[in-house]
Each structure stands twice: as structure tokens, then as C-alpha cells.
Enzyme design. Structure first.
Site, PDB file in Angstrom:
ATOM      1  N   GLY A  59      53.058  66.417  32.625  1.00 19.52           N
ATOM      2  CA  GLY A  59      52.606  65.798  31.626  1.00 19.52           C
ATOM      3  C   GLY A  59      52.985  64.028  32.818  1.00 19.52           C
ATOM      4  O   GLY A  59      53.226  63.676  33.210  1.00 19.52           O
ATOM      5  N   ASP A  60      51.128  63.334  32.084  1.00 17.75           N
ATOM      6  CA  ASP A  60      50.721  62.159  33.687  1.00 17.75           C
ATOM      7  C   ASP A  60      50.673  63.088  34.495  1.00 17.75           C
ATOM      8  O   ASP A  60      51.260  62.033  35.411  1.00 17.75           O
ATOM      9  CB  ASP A  60      51.660  61.140  32.993  1.00 17.75           C
ATOM     10  CG  ASP A  60      51.562  60.921  31.675  1.00 17.75           C
ATOM     11  OD1 ASP A  60      51.046  60.606  31.113  1.00 17.75           O
ATOM     12  OD2 ASP A  60      52.820  60.433  31.054  1.00 17.75           O
TER      13      ASP A  60
ATOM     14  N   GLN B 232      46.328  81.228  25.696  1.00 15.70           N
ATOM     15  CA  GLN B 232      47.373  81.123  25.189  1.00 15.70           C
ATOM     16  C   GLN B 232      47.211  81.203  23.573  1.00 15.70           C
ATOM     17  O   GLN B 232      45.921  80.869  23.407  1.00 15.70           O
ATOM     18  CB  GLN B 232      47.609  79.713  25.080  1.00 15.70           C
ATOM     19  CG  GLN B 232      48.605  78.426  24.804  1.00 15.70           C
ATOM     20  CD  GLN B 232      48.332  76.912  24.841  1.00 15.70           C
ATOM     21  OE1 GLN B 232      48.212  76.000  23.837  1.00 15.70           O
ATOM     22  NE2 GLN B 232      50.280  76.665  25.067  1.00 15.70           N
TER      23      GLN B 232
ATOM     24  N   GLY C 226      46.919  68.727  32.778  1.00 17.62           N
ATOM     25  CA  GLY C 226      46.252  68.788  31.746  1.00 17.62           C
ATOM     26  C   GLY C 226      45.150  67.544  32.074  1.00 17.62           C
ATOM     27  O   GLY C 226      44.267  68.080  33.360  1.00 17.62           O
TER      28      GLY C 226
ATOM     29  N   CYS D  36      51.253  71.669  19.877  1.00 17.09           N
ATOM     30  CA  CYS D  36      49.999  70.814  19.510  1.00 17.09           C
ATOM     31  C   CYS D  36      51.146  69.553  18.488  1.00 17.09           C
ATOM     32  O   CYS D  36      51.730  69.909  17.426  1.00 17.09           O
ATOM     33  CB  CYS D  36      48.981  72.224  18.881  1.00 17.09           C
ATOM     34  SG  CYS D  36      47.390  71.134  18.236  1.00 17.09           S
TER      35      CYS D  36
ATOM     36  N   LYS E 207      55.316  76.518  25.556  1.00 19.44           N
ATOM     37  CA  LYS E 207      55.167  76.092  25.852  1.00 19.44           C
ATOM     38  C   LYS E 207      55.538  73.986  24.538  1.00 19.44           C
ATOM     39  O   LYS E 207      55.622  74.896  23.434  1.00 19.44           O
ATOM     40  CB  LYS E 207      53.855  75.478  26.509  1.00 19.44           C
ATOM     41  CG  LYS E 207      53.336  73.516  26.381  1.00 19.44           C
ATOM     42  CD  LYS E 207      51.824  73.813  27.235  1.00 19.44           C
ATOM     43  CE  LYS E 207      51.406  72.402  27.483  1.00 19.44           C
ATOM     44  NZ  LYS E 207      50.993  71.411  26.958  1.00 19.44           N
TER      45      LYS E 207
ATOM     46  N   PRO F  61      46.586  74.185  29.249  1.00 19.79           N
ATOM     47  CA  PRO F  61      45.867  74.928  28.773  1.00 19.79           C
ATOM     48  C   PRO F  61      45.115  73.446  27.226  1.00 19.79           C
ATOM     49  O   PRO F  61      45.701  71.928  27.736  1.00 19.79           O
ATOM     50  CB  PRO F  61      46.824  75.377  27.245  1.00 19.79           C
ATOM     51  CG  PRO F  61      47.815  74.754  27.451  1.00 19.79           C
ATOM     52  CD  PRO F  61      48.304  74.675  29.122  1.00 19.79           C
TER      53      PRO F  61
HETATM   54  C1  LIG Z   1      41.475  67.633  24.849  1.00 20.37           C
HETATM   55  C2  LIG Z   1      43.504  67.531  24.983  1.00 20.37           C
HETATM   56  C3  LIG Z   1      43.247  69.384  25.273  1.00 20.37           C
HETATM   57  C4  LIG Z   1      44.621  69.928  24.691  1.00 20.37           C
HETATM   58  N1  LIG Z   1      44.406  70.928  24.351  1.00 20.37           N
HETATM   59  C5  LIG Z   1      46.190  71.855  24.022  1.00 20.37           C
HETATM   60  C6  LIG Z   1      45.904  73.082  23.867  1.00 20.37           C
HETATM   61  O1  LIG Z   1      44.982  74.091  23.194  1.00 20.37           O
HETATM   62  N2  LIG Z   1      47.097  73.911  24.178  1.00 20.37           N
HETATM   63  C7  LIG Z   1      48.326  73.074  24.742  1.00 20.37           C
HETATM   64  O2  LIG Z   1      50.246  73.716  24.962  1.00 20.37           O
HETATM   65  N3  LIG Z   1      48.192  71.673  24.913  1.00 20.37           N
HETATM   66  C8  LIG Z   1      46.634  71.330  24.873  1.00 20.37           C
HETATM   67  N4  LIG Z   1      46.896  70.000  25.129  1.00 20.37           N
HETATM   68  C9  LIG Z   1      48.314  69.702  26.214  1.00 20.37           C
HETATM   69  C10 LIG Z   1      47.923  69.720  27.457  1.00 20.37           C
HETATM   70  O3  LIG Z   1      48.364  70.859  27.932  1.00 20.37           O
HETATM   71  C11 LIG Z   1      49.198  68.841  27.931  1.00 20.37           C
HETATM   72  O4  LIG Z   1      50.104  69.326  27.545  1.00 20.37           O
HETATM   73  C12 LIG Z   1      49.215  67.549  28.038  1.00 20.37           C
HETATM   74  O5  LIG Z   1      48.063  66.786  27.564  1.00 20.37           O
HETATM   75  C13 LIG Z   1      49.727  66.516  28.951  1.00 20.37           C
HETATM   76  O6  LIG Z   1      50.184  66.065  30.425  1.00 20.37           O
HETATM   77  P1  LIG Z   1      48.718  65.292  30.832  1.00 20.37           P
HETATM   78  O7  LIG Z   1      48.879  64.717  30.543  1.00 20.37           O
HETATM   79  O8  LIG Z   1      48.869  66.143  31.941  1.00 20.37           O
HETATM   80  O9  LIG Z   1      47.445  65.395  30.042  1.00 20.37           O
HETATM   81  C14 LIG Z   1      45.674  69.025  24.802  1.00 20.37           C
HETATM   82  C15 LIG Z   1      45.618  68.024  25.929  1.00 20.37           C
HETATM   83  C16 LIG Z   1      44.504  67.286  25.741  1.00 20.37           C
HETATM   84  C17 LIG Z   1      44.124  66.309  26.122  1.00 20.37           C
END
Ligand SMILES: Cc1cc2nc3c(=O)[nH]c(=O)nc-3n(C[C@H](O)[C@H](O)[C@H](O)COP(=O)(O)O)c2cc1C
Length: 303
Positions: A192-193, A60, A215, A92, A131, A7
Site C-alpha cells: 500500500g502506497d 493469482q 502496485g 478485491c 492476499k 497483481p
Molecule cells: C488497477 C488495479 C488493479 C488491481 N488488480 C488487482 C488484482 O487483480 N488482484 C489483487 O489482489 N489486487 C489488485 N489490485 C490491488 C493492488 O494489488 C494493491 O493491493 C493496491 O493497489 C494497493 O497497493 P499500491 O498502493 O501499491 O497500489 C489492483 C489495484 C489497481 C489499482
């Protein structure tokens, strides 16, 4: 492979999900939707509940009040076709969200978190996930929350291996994620990452995770789900497709505004595109954007 589109507020709207769907992720998650805003029938929030066309999207939700969340599930969410699960956001890190005891603020108020999960689960007519993050400060409160979520009836967990204080800095702690996955009985998705399909493969090799959420690695990069490096032509095709979807969904003016961040993301890492990015940010309509991209493509072929 069990790769999920995480998300992302401002990104995983119906338009981008339709784009990602062509690359066949195992699942996708909407942007977070405020249950308090839904309770008061906020128009923008109601639009976020547009039933998905894709087969595998979860909705979500976030909130601080167990009663409001339960009411929203019974009166609205249960009647929505299409969404395969309801996923509660307890990760969040935004100060406003934390202060109101939702998002990762619930790591610090686990009695409330427990009640939210229990009541949402009891009311919901489909699976309920949670989450969350590794912890809040330098702790592992995510472990306690995971165990309590399981006890409250959660069907699955998604764990981002950063603490709330880290926001998006530092590294996601995958040792923690794997340890947690072995500690609970319900399915755990790691997060994550992950920026390449190989990294996803490596994380899944331990066989203790039900899947991984991607993400930031998927922003401007739906090809990650297939491990493909797109040609410039293919990239532009997808950008225009995405733009058309956004114009249809949001209308002309807002559609262009919503697309700006996506267009920048699609251009990330391409050579000599600084001026192109500036031009894209100024473009006022579809035709202008199309011309900028085609000129850029021409310049790359005949510099
Ligand atoms: C721009 C942005 C918006 C996000 N919005 C949400 C959200 O609406 N709900 C949520 O659970 N996490 C949100 N996240 C967190 C991501 O889902 C994810 O947990 C986080 O970016 C780590 O994963 P990644 O390293 O693959 O980006 C957001 C992250 C970013 C960067």
C-alpha cells in the site's frame, strides 16, 4: 531488496511482466483469474494461464466456491509449468466480487475463506498465499482472516493496509501490517502506497516483513524496482518494447487498445505532453505511436 510487482488486473499481463523482469523484482503476480470462469473453460481466462517466461511469477486466483476452486487446482493449475505459487485474492473491493463472496467479501465470510484456503492448499502442488486487506468496514477483520489462513495451511500472506470500504482512498495502515506480521508465524508481505524505492526501504527496515508488494507505483514505472529516474530516450525505448510485446501477444487491434492505459501511465508527470497523450489515444498503429513519441522527444531537445 524484496520488492514484488503486485497483481493488477488489466496491467500485470505477460507483456508488462516481461518489461518489469528486466528490472529484477524479487517476484511478480499475474492479474486475478476467475476460477469459476476457468471451470467453464472461458477462452479469455484460459489465455491468462499462459505459463510465465520469467522465473518468479505467482498466479493469482479468485473464487467463491471451495469445490470449484479445488477442482480447478487439480485439473488445470497443478499442470501449469512456471508459476511459483498460487495466490488467493481475498482483497478485491469491487461490488460484484464482494456480492459473490469472493475477493474482500471473504473477510465477511471467514468460514468459507477457511475452506477455500484449506482445499486449495491440500490440492495444490506448490505454495499457496492469501492476499487480503486490513478489514472490511472500520474493523480489523484482516487480522482474524490472517490467523485463520495460517491455520488453514497458507504459506504466506499479503496485507494491503486499507479496509474494503476505503477502496484506494486514504492511507494504507502500516502499523497494522507490522502488528499483523508479528502476530503470525508465516511470511507477511506489506502493501500500500509505495511510490519510491526509499519508501520500500523504510517499510522493510523493521525486519518483520518478507517483502513489499508495489502496485500503482509500478504502473508506467518499471524503473521503481531499481530506483532509477529514466531519461526520455530510455522511457521511449521501454514504451516501444512494451508495445511490441503487446502487439505480438494480443494481435494488432487489441494490442493497441490494451496499450493505451500503459502509454498514458508512462507519460505521467512529463512536461507539455497533454497533446501527445491525446494523440497517443487516437493512434491506430505502431508506426503512428513511434512517430508521436519521437516528435515529442525532438520537441524536448529543440523546443
Ligand atoms: C488497477 C488495479 C488493479 C488491481 N488488480 C488487482 C488484482 O487483480 N488482484 C489483487 O489482489 N489486487 C489488485 N489490485 C490491488 C493492488 O494489488 C494493491 O493491493 C493496491 O493497489 C494497493 O497497493 P499500491 O498502493 O501499491 O497500489 C489492483 C489495484 C489497481 C489499482
Amino acid at each position: 531488496m524484496n520488492l514484488y510487482l503486485a497483481p493488477l488486473a488489466g496491467y500485470t499481463d505477460p507483456c508488462y511482466r516481461a518489461i518489469v523482469d528486466d528490472f529484477h523484482p524479487a517476484g511478480m503476480v499475474t492479474e486475478m483469474v476467475s476460477m469459476r470462469a476457468l471451470y467453464y473453460k472461458d477462452k479469455k481466462t484460459l489465455k491468462m494461464l499462459t505459463p510465465p517466461r520469467e522465473k518468479n511469477t505467482s498466479l493469482q486466483i479468485f473464487g467463491d466456491d471451495p469445490q470449484i476452486m479445488e477442482t480447478c487446482v487439480r485439473e488445470y493449475l497443478n499442470h501449469l509449468p512456471g508459476f511459483v505459487a498460487f495466490e488467493i485474492n481475498m482483497g478485491c473491493p469491487a461490488p460484484k466480487i464482494v456480492k459473490s463472496r469472493s475477493g474482500s467479501g471473504l473477510l465477511l465470510d471467514q468460514d468459507r475463506a477457511f475452506e477455500i484456503i484449506q482445499r486449495v492448499k491440500e490440492a495444490a502442488n506448490r505454495p499457496v498465499g492469501v492476499k487480503t486487506r486490513k478489514g472490511f468496514h472500520e474493523d480489523e477483520l484482516g487480522m482474524d482472516l490472517a490467523l485463520r489462513a495460517q491455520e488453514a495451511g497458507a504459506d504466506y500472506l499479503v496485507i494491503h493496509g486499507r479496509t474494503r470500504d476505503m477502496y484506494y482512498e486514504g492511507k494504507s495502515d502500516w502499523d497494522f501490517i507490522h502488528r499483523l506480521a508479528r502476530e503470525v508465524k508465516i511470511p507477511v508481505y506489506g502493501n500500500g502506497d509505495i511510490f519510491t524505492i526509499q519508501e520500500a526501504r523504510d517499510r522493510l527496515a523493521a525486519k518483520d516483513l518478507a517483502g513489499v508488494y508495489i502496485g500503482r507505483g509500478a504502473i508506467g514505472n518499471p524503473w521503481i524496482f531499481q530506483g532509477i529516474q529514466p531519461s526520455l530516450e530510455e522511457r521511449i525505448r521501454v514504451m516501444m518494447d512494451h508495445l511490441d510485446k503487446a502487439l505480438a501477444y494480443y494481435g494488432e487491434k487489441q494490442g493497441i487498445l490494451e496499450m493505451r492505459k500503459h502509454l498514458l501511465a508512462y507519460m505521467k508527470g512529463l512536461k507539455s505532453c497533454k497533446e501527445v497523450k491525446v494523440a497517443l489515444m487516437r493512434a491506430k498503429d505502431r508506426e503512428e505511436i513511434r512517430q508521436i513519441l519521437l516528435n515529442y522527444q525532438e520537441d524536448q531537445i529543440h523546443p
